[in-house]
Design a protein around this motif. Structure first.
Motif, short mmCIF file in Angstrom:
data_model
loop_
_atom_site.label_atom_id
_atom_site.label_comp_id
_atom_site.label_asym_id
_atom_site.label_seq_id
_atom_site.Cartn_x
_atom_site.Cartn_y
_atom_site.Cartn_z
N UNK A 163 51.74 18.13 21.54
CA UNK A 163 50.91 19.33 21.39
C UNK A 163 50.49 19.56 19.95
N UNK A 164 51.12 18.88 19.01
CA UNK A 164 50.87 19.13 17.59
C UNK A 164 50.81 17.79 16.85
N UNK A 165 49.92 17.72 15.86
CA UNK A 165 49.91 16.59 14.93
C UNK A 165 50.50 17.08 13.61
N UNK A 166 51.47 16.31 13.11
CA UNK A 166 52.04 16.60 11.80
C UNK A 166 51.36 15.69 10.76
N UNK A 168 47.99 22.38 15.74
CA UNK A 168 48.58 22.68 17.05
C UNK A 168 47.52 22.96 18.09
N UNK A 169 47.64 22.32 19.25
CA UNK A 169 46.80 22.66 20.40
C UNK A 169 47.24 24.03 20.93
N UNK A 170 46.28 24.79 21.45
CA UNK A 170 46.67 26.09 22.04
C UNK A 170 47.45 25.88 23.34
N UNK A 171 48.41 26.76 23.58
CA UNK A 171 49.20 26.71 24.81
C UNK A 171 48.43 27.38 25.94
N UNK A 213 59.38 24.99 19.50
CA UNK A 213 58.25 24.38 18.78
C UNK A 213 57.03 25.30 18.79
N UNK A 214 56.13 25.02 17.88
CA UNK A 214 54.97 25.85 17.57
C UNK A 214 54.18 26.26 18.82
N UNK A 215 53.88 27.56 18.90
CA UNK A 215 53.21 28.13 20.08
C UNK A 215 51.89 28.77 19.66
N UNK A 216 50.88 27.92 19.44
CA UNK A 216 49.55 28.42 19.06
C UNK A 216 48.83 28.95 20.30
N UNK A 251 45.72 25.48 12.60
CA UNK A 251 46.38 24.74 11.52
C UNK A 251 47.38 25.65 10.81
N UNK A 252 48.53 25.07 10.49
CA UNK A 252 49.58 25.77 9.75
C UNK A 252 50.04 24.88 8.59
N UNK A 253 50.20 25.48 7.41
CA UNK A 253 50.92 24.80 6.34
C UNK A 253 52.40 24.91 6.65
#
Lengths: 162, 162
Positions: free
Chosen positions: A35-38, B61-64, B127-130, B136-138
């Motif tokens: 779901x995410x690219x780092x 991150x892809x949206x959930x 894990x990230x929940x966009x 995008x997140x730093x």
């Protein structure tokens, strides 16, 4: 008044001064079940000298009048300093190699797309030069004891060609 | 299926899990001859265990799908992990206190305005929940040798109420 003509910001041209933080060319790792690219390890954080630690800050910069006039250069003898813009808008980056303890010939760069910079420890650079509107940047730099700022007033007026 | 109701993300509520990264309440310092405000030291970066170093990365991150279904929790035994969004859009943060080596009761938060989080070392989190679009997140976390990831599959299906 001397005029600098900004170069495109590229990793190769900026290498003597630090890292260009960008996605092109970065190591990519799919994570979190795809779901995410780092985009991995985009800058060399170097902040541990003399008991330093990593700080995360946000800098909110007023836009400069154009043509941009430069007044002083600064450097951080004890740590790197990374700037990552929140918005994809051009800004200027001005750096210089050291010449016997003062900045040598100034070099101006302009960003292209979403690009940050990480000034290596002790590299001369101009304070943040935002353009067009108030701009926010994530800044990763050094905290801790010790004198981590040196400033040098420019002898002559310099501006950046628009 | 169990349903979590997200709480507003506040520094006080999130304190057992790490830092909320936000401008409200931050120490502000005018710098660069008043052209920039420095919002200072927004998170406790803790990455030096076992010879670690600070990494700067970007997570895309892809949206959930909503309602968001949760599948597993993870933690990083050797370092903190900070997420700073590039855009001001809500996303979910799910954490848990440790219960004998596995995540205890899950708590869901939703961001309000521009907010990041810094998970403290060894804190269970999802894990990230966009939401809504690619985000995008730093991310500021730890690099270096050592096993810095532990995962725990959830025993029962859990979703977040929209």
């Amino acid at each position: 008044m001397r005029t600098l003509h900004p170069e495109p910001l590229t990793a190769a041209a900026f290498a003597p001064f630090g890292d260009v933080i960008e996605l092109a060319g970065a190591r990519q790792m799919p994570i979190n079940a795809g779901t995410t690219i780092r985009f991995h390890d985009l800058a060399q954080v170097d902040v541990l000298a003399e008991g330093g630690r990593t700080l995360i800050n946000l800098f909110r910069a007023q836009p400069r009048d154009v043509p941009v006039r430069l007044s002083l250069m600064e450097r951080h003898p004890l740590g790197s300093q990374a700037f990552l813009p929140l918005v994809d808008a051009p800004y200027y980056v001005v750096v210089a190699e050291d010449d016997h303890g003062r900045p040598g010939a100034l070099r101006a760069f302009v960003t292209n797309g979403w690009q940050g910079v990480n000034y290596a420890k002790n590299v001369w650079h101009h304070p943040l030069l935002a353009l067009g509107a108030v701009r926010d940047f994530i800044v990763v730099d050094r905290g801790g004891a010790g004198v981590n700022l040196e400033e040098h007033l420019l002898d002559e007026a310099v501006c950046i060609a628009t």
